[in-house]
Design an enzyme around this catalytic site. Sequence first.
Site, PDB file in Angstrom:
ATOM      1  N   GLU A   1      44.432 -43.107 -42.961  1.00 46.34           N
ATOM      2  CA  GLU A   1      44.894 -41.718 -42.926  1.00 46.34           C
ATOM      3  C   GLU A   1      46.395 -41.573 -43.183  1.00 46.34           C
ATOM      4  O   GLU A   1      46.828 -40.631 -43.850  1.00 46.34           O
ATOM      5  CB  GLU A   1      44.542 -41.086 -41.570  1.00 46.34           C
ATOM      6  CG  GLU A   1      43.052 -40.933 -41.321  1.00 46.34           C
ATOM      7  CD  GLU A   1      42.381 -42.193 -40.794  1.00 46.34           C
ATOM      8  OE1 GLU A   1      41.158 -42.163 -40.594  1.00 46.34           O
ATOM      9  OE2 GLU A   1      43.099 -43.207 -40.582  1.00 46.34           O
TER      10      GLU A   1
ATOM     11  N   HIS B   1      36.541 -31.261 -36.935  1.00 45.79           N
ATOM     12  CA  HIS B   1      36.110 -31.912 -35.692  1.00 45.79           C
ATOM     13  C   HIS B   1      37.181 -31.825 -34.599  1.00 45.79           C
ATOM     14  O   HIS B   1      37.471 -32.793 -33.909  1.00 45.79           O
ATOM     15  CB  HIS B   1      35.728 -33.375 -35.939  1.00 45.79           C
ATOM     16  CG  HIS B   1      34.519 -33.538 -36.803  1.00 45.79           C
ATOM     17  ND1 HIS B   1      34.489 -33.143 -38.117  1.00 45.79           N
ATOM     18  CD2 HIS B   1      33.297 -34.040 -36.523  1.00 45.79           C
ATOM     19  CE1 HIS B   1      33.300 -33.399 -38.635  1.00 45.79           C
ATOM     20  NE2 HIS B   1      32.547 -33.937 -37.689  1.00 45.79           N
TER      21      HIS B   1
ATOM     22  N   ASP C   1      30.611 -37.428 -29.672  1.00 43.84           N
ATOM     23  CA  ASP C   1      31.588 -38.416 -30.140  1.00 43.84           C
ATOM     24  C   ASP C   1      32.578 -38.816 -29.050  1.00 43.84           C
ATOM     25  O   ASP C   1      33.246 -39.839 -29.157  1.00 43.84           O
ATOM     26  CB  ASP C   1      32.359 -37.884 -31.354  1.00 43.84           C
ATOM     27  CG  ASP C   1      31.490 -37.876 -32.607  1.00 43.84           C
ATOM     28  OD1 ASP C   1      30.309 -38.268 -32.506  1.00 43.84           O
ATOM     29  OD2 ASP C   1      31.975 -37.469 -33.665  1.00 43.84           O
TER      30      ASP C   1
END
Length: 311
Positions: free
Chosen positions: A58, A109, A117
Site C-alpha cells: 500500500e 471497509h 474481519d
Amino acid sequence: MSEVKKIATRDSYGAALVELGKEHENLIVLDADLAEATKTGKFKAVFPERHIDCGIAEANMMGIAAGLSTCGKVPFASTFAMFAAGRAFEQVRNTIGYPHLNVKIGATHAGISVGEDGATHQCNEDIALMRTIPGMTIINPSDDIEARQAVKAAYEMEGPVYLRFGRLAAPIINREDYRFELGKGVLLKEGGDVTIIATGLMVSMALEAAQKLEQDGIDAEVINIHTIKPLDEEIILNSAQKTGKVVTVEEHSVIGGLGSAVCDVLSEKLPTPVTKIGIQDVYGHSGPALELLKEFGLDGEGIYRKTKEVI
C-alpha cells in the site's frame, strides 16, 4: 410499505469509477490486491489498461499514485481504510499531502461494520489521522446516491481527497434528484429540541432514532455531514443555536473524528453541550456487522436511548 433499498457504498465507488472512466481518459485506478473487495474490479473489467494492481504494498501504491498525478493523471488509490490511512500514513502525509498532489484515496471497509474481519481490520481511526494532514479533503458519504456523486466531486476538485466507504449495505435515504455539494452539510429533518449530527452509515441510523424520539414528543433536528473536512460550520452553528443541545454520531472513534471536529467549532464560536456517540476508546472485535452496531450503541435504538438521556 416496500422495503428500503440498501447498497454498500463500496459498490457505489466501483460503479462511479466506471462511469467517470467513460468520460475521462486521464482517470487511473490503483488497488493493492483487493480489486474484488474494493469493487475496483468493475473498473478493471472495462478499462484494464487503466487499472494497476500494486500488490500488497500500500505504501508503494501511494507513491505510484503521487507520481501519476504529476503527469496529468487523476489516480484513485484504493484499499481498505486500515491500510490506506494506517499502513500508508507516512506516504499519504509526505508524498501526497505535503506537495498537495491531485491524488484521490478510495478507502473501503471502514468502521466496525466490517464485521467478522475483526479489530485489526475495523478502522475507527482513519478520519482522525486524515484530519491532521493539511489540505486533505475528507468525504464520508451516507448512501449510494451520495457516494456516486462524491466520487465525481472528488475527481473534479484539485488536491488530495480521502473518500471513506463501507462494506455493509446502507439504506438509500437520498432522492434521485439529490445534488452533492462539497463542504456543505445537509439538513434532513428540522427540529427544535436537540441536534443530531451524523456522517456515513450513521445518517440513516440517526433518522431512525429521530423517528423514535418523535413518538416521545422530542423534536430532533438531523444533519448529514458528508464532508468532514472542510467542515460546514454554518449549518452546525445555526442548528446548535436553535436547539441548544448537540449529539454527534459516527462509526469511528469519538477521539479525533466528526464529534471532535464539531466540538472544535462550537467550543470556539458557540459553546454548546455536545454528546459524542461512537467508538468509546476501545477496539472492535469480530462479529456480524449489525450485531456489532447494536452492541456499540450505533443502531437506531442505541442512538435514540443516548439522545433521550441528553434531553
